[in-house]
Scaffold this motif. Structure first.
Motif, PDB file in Angstrom:
ATOM      1  N   THR A  89       0.549 -33.741 -64.080  1.00  0.00           N
ATOM      2  CA  THR A  89      -0.800 -34.245 -63.654  1.00  0.00           C
ATOM      3  C   THR A  89      -0.793 -35.738 -64.156  1.00  0.00           C
TER       4      THR A  89
ATOM      5  N   THR B 270      -3.521 -40.797 -58.751  1.00  0.00           N
ATOM      6  CA  THR B 270      -2.844 -41.186 -57.556  1.00  0.00           C
ATOM      7  C   THR B 270      -3.796 -41.965 -56.921  1.00  0.00           C
TER       8      THR B 270
ATOM      9  N   GLY C  18      -6.487 -41.078 -53.479  1.00  0.00           N
ATOM     10  CA  GLY C  18      -7.637 -40.263 -53.386  1.00  0.00           C
ATOM     11  C   GLY C  18      -8.651 -40.307 -52.417  1.00  0.00           C
TER      12      GLY C  18
ATOM     13  N   LYS D 227      -4.116 -36.251 -59.305  1.00  0.00           N
ATOM     14  CA  LYS D 227      -3.065 -35.320 -58.741  1.00  0.00           C
ATOM     15  C   LYS D 227      -2.063 -34.433 -59.473  1.00  0.00           C
TER      16      LYS D 227
ATOM     17  N   THR E 112       1.081 -31.702 -59.672  1.00  0.00           N
ATOM     18  CA  THR E 112       2.269 -31.134 -58.868  1.00  0.00           C
ATOM     19  C   THR E 112       2.970 -30.038 -59.726  1.00  0.00           C
TER      20      THR E 112
ATOM     21  N   TYR F 291     -10.920 -31.711 -51.992  1.00  0.00           N
ATOM     22  CA  TYR F 291      -9.356 -31.389 -52.277  1.00  0.00           C
ATOM     23  C   TYR F 291      -8.484 -31.420 -51.094  1.00  0.00           C
TER      24      TYR F 291
ATOM     25  N   TYR G  93      -4.309 -30.188 -50.329  1.00  0.00           N
ATOM     26  CA  TYR G  93      -3.243 -29.221 -51.008  1.00  0.00           C
ATOM     27  C   TYR G  93      -2.034 -29.089 -50.004  1.00  0.00           C
TER      28      TYR G  93
ATOM     29  N   SER H  47      -2.356 -26.705 -59.496  1.00  0.00           N
ATOM     30  CA  SER H  47      -1.674 -26.753 -58.304  1.00  0.00           C
ATOM     31  C   SER H  47      -0.935 -25.589 -57.686  1.00  0.00           C
TER      32      SER H  47
ATOM     33  N   GLU I  60       1.490 -29.560 -54.360  1.00  0.00           N
ATOM     34  CA  GLU I  60       0.897 -30.714 -54.720  1.00  0.00           C
ATOM     35  C   GLU I  60      -0.858 -30.505 -54.432  1.00  0.00           C
TER      36      GLU I  60
ATOM     37  N   ILE J  41      -4.597 -32.506 -54.854  1.00  0.00           N
ATOM     38  CA  ILE J  41      -5.310 -33.889 -55.071  1.00  0.00           C
ATOM     39  C   ILE J  41      -6.762 -33.405 -55.207  1.00  0.00           C
TER      40      ILE J  41
END
Length: 349
Positions: A165, A168, A171, A179, A181, A236, A238, A324, A338, A340
């Motif tokens: 985590t 990023t 955004g 973010k 992962t 979000y 994904y 995630s 991933e 965000i």
């Protein structure tokens, strides 16, 4: 008779000479930071990973100050001393010196008083010990945590970009975002049977003391919330990883990973954790983002809270949780998934 007396005396001297000198305790920890419950809106959290003590005060206690009772490691000393009245017109720090005198720890007291329930994840800091990122509010207050402290214990490479985590620059609208992962397990986590490490972020604290023995309870969700929430909104994006795997690390071709994003409004002051966040009788209302499948760019969500019928008490809490891998708490998911998130908001009634 004298012979036996002499032998006894010599034996006593030999035994005394063999007894090692008492070793002073090297620990320098604050074990408990106790406040009057009438002054608080939530339970105090001692975060060893950041050396911060998070306290949750009502307005009167914040204005007038408090007198904490402090428990520390055996034989250690603390300054200011336990029972000293403190106020918050300037930063407050406690320094603990071990009984041996060889070790010291300094803890910062952080007062949590949340007023703005919009989170844009623009400001981040780096943990000085383990080098992972965590988001802070514009005034530097930390109210979010993640699974990163657990990943550090599992032996993830200690650099900001190596953790599950972090921030990023991709955004919403080119701003910063959070973010998450899902990573492969480490050599250390594999010993414990943990084959993947999901990215996660949540309002609350990560309790490193529980991370090894009972990982789901290490995530302590929630921050004090006043009023009644109506909706949970945000954005979000994904992308699931290529291959879903079960808790034993075996591929499950029939499954595709999903993300998880939700908010839970509940009665405190005791916090919910990874084992209780879905089923606790403390829960007043939930707002869960449905589906969680792959998106084509950012998706906006606006989810109304669904109420359980439980009445709100005097110490209500709000948890926001994102991961995630939606089954990450069972260590199921896909390496490389991933998520965000950006511009989260709790809208009141």
């Amino acid at each position: 008779m004298r012979f036996f007396l002499l032998i006894s005396m010599l034996s006593g001297l030999l035994v005394t000479g063999c007894i090692k000198k008492h070793l002073d305790n090297p620990e320098a920890d604050i074990l408990a930071f106790k406040l009057n419950p009438s002054e608080t809106t939530g339970n105090t959290i001692i975060d060893e990973s950041s050396k911060k003590i998070f306290i949750y005060l009502n307005s009167a206690a914040y204005e007038n100050g408090v007198t904490p009772i402090i428990e520390i490691s055996k034989g250690a000393s603390v300054s200011p001393a336990s029972g000293t009245h403190i106020t918050f017109d300037q930063p407050v720090y406690y320094t603990v010196t071990s009984e041996s005198g060889n070790n010291q720890k300094t803890y910062e007291v952080v007062v949590i008083r949340i007023g703005n329930w919009t989170f844009n994840f623009e400001d981040w800091e780096i943990n000085s010990d383990s080098q992972y990122e965590y988001p802070v509010e514009s005034d530097g207050t930390q109210i979010w945590s993640s699974g990163n402290p657990g990943a550090a214990l599992a032996g993830v490479n200690q650099s900001p970009g190596s953790y599950p985590t972090g921030s990023t620059a991709s955004g919403l609208n080119g701003t910063k975002g959070a973010k998450m992962t899902t990573l492969a397990g480490t050599a250390t986590s594999e010993i414990l049977g943990i084959h993947l490490i999901p990215g996660s972020i949540f309002l609350g604290d990560f309790n490193t003391m529980n991370a090894i023995l009972d990982p789901p309870t290490a995530t302590e969700f929630g921050q004090p919330y006043e009023g009644t929430p109506a909706r949970f909104t945000g954005y979000y994006k994904y992308t699931p990883g290529a291959s879903f795997q079960d808790e034993n690390g075996n591929a499950v071709p029939s499954e595709t990973d999903k993300c998880s994003i939700y908010a839970v409004f509940y009665n405190g002051p005791d916090r919910l954790n990874g084992s209780t966040i879905s089923t606790s009788p403390q829960i007043i209302a939930k707002a869960i983002v449905p589906n969680g499948s792959q998106t084509n760019g950012f998706i906006h969500f606006d989810i109304p809270f669904t109420f359980t019928g439980v009445s709100a008490g005097s110490n209500t809490q709000m948890a926001i949780v994102a991961s995630s891998s939606y089954e990450g708490v069972q260590y199921r998911g896909a390496i490389g998934s991933e998520l965000i998130i950006d511009s989260l908001r709790i809208i009141p009634e």
